[in-house]
Motif scaffolding. Structure first.
Motif, PDB file in Angstrom:
ATOM      1  N   MET A 126      55.512  38.624  33.106  1.00  0.00           N
ATOM      2  CA  MET A 126      55.390  38.566  31.651  1.00  0.00           C
ATOM      3  C   MET A 126      54.364  39.579  31.194  1.00  0.00           C
ATOM      4  O   MET A 126      53.416  39.883  31.915  1.00  0.00           O
ATOM      5  CB  MET A 126      54.980  37.153  31.201  1.00  0.00           C
ATOM      6  CG  MET A 126      55.205  36.900  29.731  1.00  0.00           C
ATOM      7  SD  MET A 126      54.959  35.151  29.296  1.00  0.00           S
ATOM      8  CE  MET A 126      53.205  35.003  29.529  1.00  0.00           C
ATOM      9  N   GLU A 132      56.643  39.087  25.244  1.00  0.00           N
ATOM     10  CA  GLU A 132      57.230  37.753  25.052  1.00  0.00           C
ATOM     11  C   GLU A 132      56.189  36.726  24.630  1.00  0.00           C
ATOM     12  O   GLU A 132      56.480  35.829  23.835  1.00  0.00           O
ATOM     13  CB  GLU A 132      57.915  37.311  26.349  1.00  0.00           C
ATOM     14  CG  GLU A 132      59.214  38.024  26.638  1.00  0.00           C
ATOM     15  CD  GLU A 132      60.294  37.673  25.637  1.00  0.00           C
ATOM     16  OE1 GLU A 132      60.371  36.519  25.215  1.00  0.00           O
ATOM     17  OE2 GLU A 132      61.065  38.568  25.260  1.00  0.00           O
ATOM     18  N   ALA A 133      54.978  36.825  25.193  1.00  0.00           N
ATOM     19  CA  ALA A 133      53.945  35.854  24.837  1.00  0.00           C
ATOM     20  C   ALA A 133      53.625  35.932  23.352  1.00  0.00           C
ATOM     21  O   ALA A 133      53.486  34.910  22.670  1.00  0.00           O
ATOM     22  CB  ALA A 133      52.686  36.104  25.669  1.00  0.00           C
ATOM     23  N   THR A 163      60.969  28.179  23.084  1.00  0.00           N
ATOM     24  CA  THR A 163      61.007  28.637  24.470  1.00  0.00           C
ATOM     25  C   THR A 163      62.290  28.335  25.229  1.00  0.00           C
ATOM     26  O   THR A 163      62.559  28.989  26.243  1.00  0.00           O
ATOM     27  CB  THR A 163      59.835  27.999  25.250  1.00  0.00           C
ATOM     28  OG1 THR A 163      59.930  26.564  25.155  1.00  0.00           O
ATOM     29  CG2 THR A 163      58.504  28.442  24.672  1.00  0.00           C
ATOM     30  N   TYR A 211      55.429  32.644  32.145  1.00  0.00           N
ATOM     31  CA  TYR A 211      55.764  32.191  30.789  1.00  0.00           C
ATOM     32  C   TYR A 211      55.605  30.681  30.658  1.00  0.00           C
ATOM     33  O   TYR A 211      55.093  30.179  29.653  1.00  0.00           O
ATOM     34  CB  TYR A 211      57.202  32.604  30.473  1.00  0.00           C
ATOM     35  CG  TYR A 211      57.630  32.373  29.043  1.00  0.00           C
ATOM     36  CD1 TYR A 211      57.037  33.086  28.008  1.00  0.00           C
ATOM     37  CD2 TYR A 211      58.632  31.459  28.735  1.00  0.00           C
ATOM     38  CE1 TYR A 211      57.430  32.885  26.704  1.00  0.00           C
ATOM     39  CE2 TYR A 211      59.021  31.251  27.432  1.00  0.00           C
ATOM     40  CZ  TYR A 211      58.421  31.967  26.418  1.00  0.00           C
ATOM     41  OH  TYR A 211      58.810  31.754  25.124  1.00  0.00           O
TER      42      TYR A 211
END
Length: 453
Positions: free
Chosen positions: A1, A27-28, A304, A323
């Motif tokens: 990630m 993505e975070a 998510t 993640y």
């Protein structure tokens, strides 16, 4: 990630806050922005729902309000499972169709899933109306008419849930959530308020009529906007319908969702059977007050689930593990802070419902234990569902539900709302320990917000 490593040096409070709020392309950051959007919608909707419950409790009186809460709880419970799990499985099916470039099946799912949900829920609603008719001699006479209205509400409620899952799979969080949580609550307040001002008898039947109309209007508006967006986002072409394949994925998830909802609503339903309606209303006010904590869990789950499926489809184990750890921490610590805040201001918040509702303040502390316990492992039930472990997840929730039901039946007759809260918290802690063990054993992941793998 692409999230920064945990050992990164401090960058200052202001800069860190700006980074958290605005994020970046990884993505975070996307997850935090979307979860923040969902949480803001849920908090605003909670304020509307809280206002609606306060004014309804004051306008309707304790007994009528308790009857309304009882019927609306059945609508929420049944409406959330009558889509056969499609609203959740959409977040697994749509990313997989896109990854495999199966456009015909994708187009078929986007339309066929909604038609299937509507037709099945309409047939089930008719059967439920017949059941209410057959059982009417044993049902509280004041609840019979509201129950009929609740049955009419269910098809629209189910379609709205299905559309929510489709919208979330495209990261259209506002479209998925605002019709159900903002528009619907606003319409309920407006309609019941108008009835009260015009001098109508604002009993449970009138409140349910307003709620039914609000659900149908909100769903119809959401459908129009969603269809326009899908037309622009998905290329036209032939459609293929894999109803058997959709149900094969969805039905195990339905079991998970069903037992989750039963676990969530068992306390209110059992309380209604053994205690006066006024006590049910007080307990419901307590649960609504603590709802902010569960909104954080909901926000992370909604954001998510389809990403878990996408990482798994790509075979990217390393990013999936990172993640998951990120999501769990951002579920637990905000939940813990929100719990402390709500407990600090619990009495004045309950007083808004009416002076007699303050009697439920100590119940808040009991109920909070289970919510914090569940938050400690984040939305791992979505992780299990998206990675194909629906059956074992359903078994875990079934075990927790059975425990909750037995404990409620044992404790509620003697201890009332305190017993219901204790039964639910014990069951939630049991569920948390069980899911932690399952994920550790099946996936080899450490899914606790604190400690090391």
């Amino acid at each position: 990630m692409d999230a920064p490593p945990a050992t990164a040096s401090p960058i200052g409070l202001v800069a860190r806050l700006r980074s958290l709020l605005t994020g970046g392309p990884n993505e975070a950051s996307v997850t935090k922005r979307l979860a923040g959007t969902i949480f803001a919608i849920r908090v605003f909707s909670a304020a509307l729902a809280y206002l609606a419950q306060i004014v309804l409790a004051r306008w309707m009186g304790g007994a009528e309000y308790g009857t309304y809460v009882y019927v609306w709880t059945w609508v929420l419970l049944l409406g959330s499972v009558m889509d056969f799990g499609i609203s959740t499985s959409a977040q697994k099916i749509i990313p997989e169709y896109r990854a495999r470039d199966e456009q015909a099946l994708l187009r078929g799912f986007l339309t066929g899933s909604r038609w299937m949900a509507f037709l099945v829920s309409a047939l089930v609603s008719l059967a439920l109306m017949g059941l209410v008719k057959a059982l009417s001699p044993w049902i509280d006479p004041e609840a019979v008419r509201p129950l009929y209205i609740g049955c009419v509400t269910l098809p629209a409620f189910v379609v709205a849930n299905t559309q929510d899952g489709i919208a979330r799979s495209h990261d259209w969080m506002q479209l998925g959530l605002m019709p159900q949580f903002i528009v619907r609550q606003g319409l309920i307040i407006a309609m019941t308020g108008s009835a009260f001002v015009l001098g109508f008898d604002l009993g449970a039947s009138t409140a349910m009529l307003a709620s039914a109309a609000a659900v149908w209007v909100a769903m119809s508006g959401q459908m129009l906007v969603l269809n326009r967006r899908l037309d622009a986002h998905v290329a036209p072409g032939p459609k293929a319908y894999d109803f058997r394949g959709w149900l094969a994925v969805s039905l195990p998830i339905l079991l998970v969702e069903g037992f989750y909802l039963l676990l969530s609503y068992t306390d209110v339903l059992v309380l209604q059977q053994f205690r006066p309606s006024e006590e049910v209303g007080v307990y419901y006010a307590v649960i609504k007050t603590l709802a902010l904590v569960s909104f954080i869990h909901y926000a992370m789950s909604a954001t998510t689930a389809h990403r878990f499926a996408a990482y798994n489809a790509a075979g990217d184990r390393e990013r999936l593990s990172a993640y998951v750890a990120h999501v769990i921490k951002w579920t637990f610590w905000p939940s813990l802070a929100a719990t402390a805040l709500l407990l600090s201001f619990g009495k004045p918040l309950l007083w808004l419902f009416g002076p007699r509702f303050v009697a439920g303040y100590d119940i808040m502390f009991i109920a909070a234990i289970g919510l914090v316990g569940r938050a400690a492992i984040g939305p791992v039930e979505r992780l299990l569902n998206m990675l194909g472990h629906q059956n074992v997840c359903a078994a875990a929730y079934a075990s927790a539900f059975v425990m909750n039901l037995v404990l409620c039946v044992l404790l509620v007759p003697r201890f009332g709302g305190h017993g219901a809260a204790a039964a639910t918290s014990i069951s939630l802690v049991f569920e948390t320990v069980l899911l932690f063990w399952i994920v550790r054993r099946r996936l080899g992941l450490h899914v606790l917000a604190f400690g090391k793998a």
